[in-house]
Scaffold this motif. Structure first.
Motif, PDB file in Angstrom:
ATOM      1  N   ASP A 158      35.131 -11.820  10.847  1.00 30.11           N
ATOM      2  CA  ASP A 158      36.345 -12.279   9.806  1.00 30.11           C
ATOM      3  C   ASP A 158      36.566 -11.553   8.625  1.00 30.11           C
ATOM      4  O   ASP A 158      37.517 -11.258   8.137  1.00 30.11           O
ATOM      5  N   TRP A 159      35.354 -11.109   7.933  1.00 27.53           N
ATOM      6  CA  TRP A 159      35.498 -10.145   6.544  1.00 27.53           C
ATOM      7  C   TRP A 159      35.985  -8.882   7.062  1.00 27.53           C
ATOM      8  O   TRP A 159      36.856  -8.204   6.375  1.00 27.53           O
ATOM      9  N   GLN A 160      35.663  -8.377   8.325  1.00 32.28           N
ATOM     10  CA  GLN A 160      35.914  -6.963   8.678  1.00 32.28           C
ATOM     11  C   GLN A 160      37.572  -7.011   8.981  1.00 32.28           C
ATOM     12  O   GLN A 160      37.923  -5.997   8.687  1.00 32.28           O
ATOM     13  N   LEU A 161      37.928  -7.863   9.417  1.00 33.07           N
ATOM     14  CA  LEU A 161      39.461  -8.069   9.806  1.00 33.07           C
ATOM     15  C   LEU A 161      40.428  -8.692   8.722  1.00 33.07           C
ATOM     16  O   LEU A 161      41.676  -8.955   8.892  1.00 33.07           O
ATOM     17  N   HIS A 162      39.797  -8.894   7.313  1.00 39.18           N
ATOM     18  CA  HIS A 162      40.560  -9.215   6.409  1.00 39.18           C
ATOM     19  C   HIS A 162      41.571  -8.091   6.182  1.00 39.18           C
ATOM     20  O   HIS A 162      42.705  -8.364   5.694  1.00 39.18           O
ATOM     21  N   THR A 163      41.571  -6.952   6.271  1.00 39.19           N
ATOM     22  CA  THR A 163      42.312  -5.770   6.023  1.00 39.19           C
ATOM     23  C   THR A 163      41.987  -4.630   7.175  1.00 39.19           C
ATOM     24  O   THR A 163      41.207  -4.851   8.206  1.00 39.19           O
ATOM     25  N   ARG A 164      42.846  -3.645   7.108  1.00 41.25           N
ATOM     26  CA  ARG A 164      42.017  -2.526   8.013  1.00 41.25           C
ATOM     27  C   ARG A 164      41.236  -1.608   7.714  1.00 41.25           C
ATOM     28  O   ARG A 164      40.470  -0.755   8.362  1.00 41.25           O
ATOM     29  N   GLN A 165      40.591  -1.802   6.481  1.00 46.43           N
ATOM     30  CA  GLN A 165      39.425  -1.363   5.864  1.00 46.43           C
ATOM     31  C   GLN A 165      38.214  -2.196   6.077  1.00 46.43           C
ATOM     32  O   GLN A 165      38.285  -3.182   6.043  1.00 46.43           O
ATOM     33  N   THR A 167      35.080  -1.932   5.222  1.00 45.56           N
ATOM     34  CA  THR A 167      33.713  -2.348   4.491  1.00 45.56           C
ATOM     35  C   THR A 167      33.377  -3.458   4.049  1.00 45.56           C
ATOM     36  O   THR A 167      32.061  -3.774   4.134  1.00 45.56           O
TER      37      THR A 167
END
Length: 287
Positions: A158-165, A167
Motif C-alpha cells: 500500500d505504501w509502494q503504491l502511494h505514488t509512482r516512486q 521508496t
C-alpha cells in the motif's frame, strides 16, 4: 568460498565476519580490517589454524553486505513478473534504492508494520561488489563481483503504491532479509541460477536468471555508469512472477508465516514473520 557477517556467541554481542567452513564459521575479524576488506582481499581469507571458529548453529547471521552499503534494486527484470504487474518492457533497467537497515539476516524475524497488512514477498538473487566499480563494461563485470546471496526484497504494497516512486514501500525497517552468506563466483560457475521462494513450504515463485531482461553484467555496467560502487555495495537483480499482491485474492505475509528464498548453489535464506511492536527497538532487531 562462503563469506559471512555474524554476531558471535555466547550472548551475540560481538559483531564479526569470516568464512563458512562446513558446519563452522571461521572468524577473521581478529586479523582483517573489515568485512569490506575481506571482499577485496580474498587471497588473505583462507582459514588458518589460529583463527577462532564457531559452530554455525551458535552464530547470529547479519546481512552479508557493507556497513554503509548502497543497495540498488531492479524492478520488473523477469518478463513474467512485468506481465503480472501489467508493466510494459523497458529499454533501460527500472531502479530504486533501499536502506541497509531495511534488511535483517537469516533466521531473524522479518517485521510487518503494525498498521498495514500488505507486506509482500519478493525472492531474489543479489550480488555484492568486491572491487570498486565505475563505468564498468558488461564484459568485465565479473571482476568486480565478490559473491552472490539470497534476498527477500519484500514490499509494503500500500505504501509502494502511494505514488509512482517505490521508496516508501521498499524501506520499512527490518521488512526484508538477506543472506545467510555470499558465495564467490568461482563456486557457482557460469550457468544460470534458479530462484525459488517458499511460503510455509509452498512454492510461490520459481524462475531462472537466464530469463532476466538485464543480465548481471548489464546491470553493473548501467548502475556503475552513474554512481561509483564500492566493496560491500549490493545490486538486487529482480523478483520472478508469483508475488502475493497479484494472487486472487491477494495474499500477504502474516505473523507466524515462514518465508524461504533459495538460490541454487548459494543456499536458503529462511525468516519467520512477526508483527512490529509499537515500541520497536532497532538495536534489538539487528542483534
Amino acid at each position: 568460498m562462503k563469506l559471512a557477517r555474524f554476531h558471535t556467541p555466547p550472548d551475540g554481542s560481538g559483531a564479526s565476519f569470516g568464512v563458512v567452513d562446513g558446519d563452522e564459521v571461521v572468524d577473521l575479524g581478529h586479523r582483517m580490517a573489515s568485512f569490506e576488506a575481506m571482499l577485496t582481499e580474498l587471497h588473505n581469507a583462507t582459514p588458518r589454524p589460529d583463527d577462532p571458529r564457531w559452530p554455525v548453529s551458535t552464530v547470529t547471521w547479519q546481512p552479508p553486505i557493507g556497513t554503509h552499503a548502497k543497495v540498488v534494486c531492479v524492478g520488473y527484470n523477469y518478463p513474467s513478473h512485468a506481465v503480472e504487474s501489467q508493466e510494459a518492457p523497458r529499454e533501460w533497467p527500472t531502479l530504486f534504492t533501499r536502506f541497509p537497515d531495511s534488511f535483517v539476516g537469516a533466521g531473524r524475524s522479518v517485521v510487518r508494520p503494525y498498521d498495514t497488512d500488505s507486506l509482500d514477498w519478493e525472492g531474489e538473487v543479489a550480488f555484492v561488489v568486491g572491487h570498486p566499480a565505475r563505468r564498468v563494461t558488461a564484459d568485465r563485470a565479473d571482476r568486480h563481483i565478490a559473491g552472490f546471496t539470497c534476498m527477500a526484497e519484500n514490499s509494503v504494497r500500500d505504501w509502494q503504491l502511494h505514488t509512482r516512486q517505490a521508496t516508501a514501500g521498499k524501506n520499512w525497517y527490518a521488512s526484508g532479509s538477506c543472506g545467510p552468506w555470499l558465495v564467490t563466483p568461482d563456486e557457482l560457475g557460469d550457468g544460470p541460477l534458479r530462484v525459488t521462494t517458499r511460503l510455509n513450504d509452498t512454492v510461490v515463485q520459481d524462475d531462472s536468471t537466464h530469463r532476466l531482461a538485464f543480465s548481471f553484467g548489464e546491470l553493473l555496467a548501467y548502475i556503475s555508469a552513474f554512481t561509483p560502487l564500492r566493496p560491500g555495495d549490493v545490486i538486487a537483480t529482480g523478483t520472478p512472477q508469483g508475488i502475493g499482491h497479484r494472487q486472487d485474492p491477494p495474499r500477504y505475509l502474516r505473523p507466524g508465516d515462514e518465508l524461504e528464498v533459495e538460490v541454487s548453489g548459494v543456499g536458503v535464506l529462511r525468516n519467520p514473520v512477526t508483527d512490529e511492536a509499537r515500541s520497536l527497538n532497532p538495536a534489538e532487531v539487528h542483534r
